[in-house]
Design a protein around this motif. Structure first.
Motif: not given
Length: 376
Positions: A336-342, A291-297, A345-347
């Motif tokens: 997608a603009n709700h991404c905070t670059e946290c 899951p994405c913390p910002e609920n982006i699919n 998801c990357l690893p």
């Protein structure tokens, strides 16, 4: 027209079913469209309580009389899940009244999209009690569900063993639900594919680059062939707004043979082109990023980017991307603009994609007019 067994219902349905969501031009247009569909061999009409006046129009057409006897015509309506039996009883009775029918061949739980919906279905004394009563007294012959939910919810719903058929999304350009198709087939459930021409990629109006890649076939033809060559699939919906819109899709009503070598080569060409065009930025749709913390699919956003970049399917991408934040549980997720670059998801990404950068790029490409469901 070819016909297939609709799983354990044992109904024999035309490989194209008439969807009635887009009857916006009134009763006379609905009547003409239905009669044209029957003349072309369609024997299954699908409507829903939530499709505006669709049930009323269909009921009026049925009362006026058709060229096909009721015993040779299969009618499905769909009702949203409810958290109590009384509401479902009322909805079933109202739908039968609008349709002017004594019984439904099929009743679908409409939009079993969330875990809460599944809880309502499984609850003792819940909506399925009313459905089972209607089956027992003959007002409903067969029960299934339609879904726009996640694969996990679809598999769980199938595994309840409450249902005889499932309506779901599955196309050449969206194969995420392949395990649900397989599980439904193993349980001998009828499989109904939702909106392959529209939700499958706006394939009735494809971009020139996609048309060129699909030669000597059309993109719409290839998608229909991808689906109809799969014997696990019983029927595909076609949702014309008028009789004329039946002509093009029903050209493929006999195209249920196995894929030819030329068709297989064309699919391979599409696959290779996507890989070559996207290179290291292709999302493989593994869903490990959720899951994405910002609920982006994230997978669906990047699927739309894959298609826009590889095949110039930008209009389709904008159409679907515009549904985010505007269609509730029918198309969940934030833009997608709700991404905070946290970096959460990357690893988890096996391709080591720079997901935040790709989300930003997708938003720039596809953000436009907000979309909504036709019947909100």
């Amino acid at each position: 027209m070819q016909y297939r067994r609709f799983g354990k219902t044992n109904l024999c349905l035309s490989v194209f079913s008439l969807g009635t969501m887009r009857y916006l031009a009134g009763f006379e247009n609905a009547q003409q469209t239905i009669e044209q569909a029957l003349a072309l061999g369609i024997n299954h009409i699908e409507t829903a309580r939530g499709y505006g006046k669709s049930e009323e129009y269909l009921g009026g057409v049925l009362k006026a009389g058709l060229s096909v006897p009721r015993t040779r015509l299969h009618i499905t309506t769909k009702i949203s899940p409810t958290n109590d039996a009384d509401t479902m009883r009322r909805c079933i009775n109202e739908s039968l009244e609008k349709l002017q029918l004594d019984y439904l061949d099929c009743l679908g739980i409409h939009g079993l999209n969330t875990w809460q919906h599944l809880e309502w279905v499984q609850a003792k004394g819940g909506c399925m009690q009313a459905v089972q009563e209607a089956v027992a007294d003959g007002r409903v012959r067969h029960v299934g569900f339609s879904t726009h939910g996640s694969l996990e919810i679809i598999l769980a719903a199938i595994n309840t063993d409450f249902f005889e058929f499932v309506n779901l999304h599955y196309y050449y350009f969206f194969q995420r639900n392949a395990p649900a198709i397989q599980l439904a087939a193993e349980k001998d459930m009828g499989v109904f594919i939702i909106s392959p021409a529209d939700k499958g990629g706006l394939l009735y109006a494809p971009p020139q680059s996609l048309k060129d890649l699909c030669q000597p076939f059309s993109p719409l033809e290839l998608n229909y062939r991808f689906l109809l060559s799969d014997k696990r699939i019983a029927t595909l919906s076609v949702g014309p707004a008028n009789p004329h819109e039946l002509i093009e899709p029903l050209r493929f009503a006999n195209s249920n043979r196995e894929l030819t070598s030329e068709e297989i080569c064309t699919f391979k060409r599409l696959e290779n082109h996507q890989k070559a065009t996207l290179e290291i930025n292709q999302c493989s749709q593994c869903y490990a990023c959720l899951p994405c913390p910002e609920n982006i699919n994230i997978p669906e956003v990047l699927r739309l980017r894959n298609l826009a970049v590889a095949y110039d399917m930008t209009d389709y991408g904008k159409y679907r991307y515009g549904m985010f934040e505007n269609a509730g549980h029918w198309f969940p997720g934030m833009k997608a603009n709700h991404c905070t670059e946290c970096g959460d998801c990357l690893p988890r990404c096996p391709e080591n994609l720079n997901i935040p950068a790709l989300l930003e790029d997708t938003h720039e490409r596809l953000n436009g007019k907000a979309g909504r469901r036709l019947w909100g």
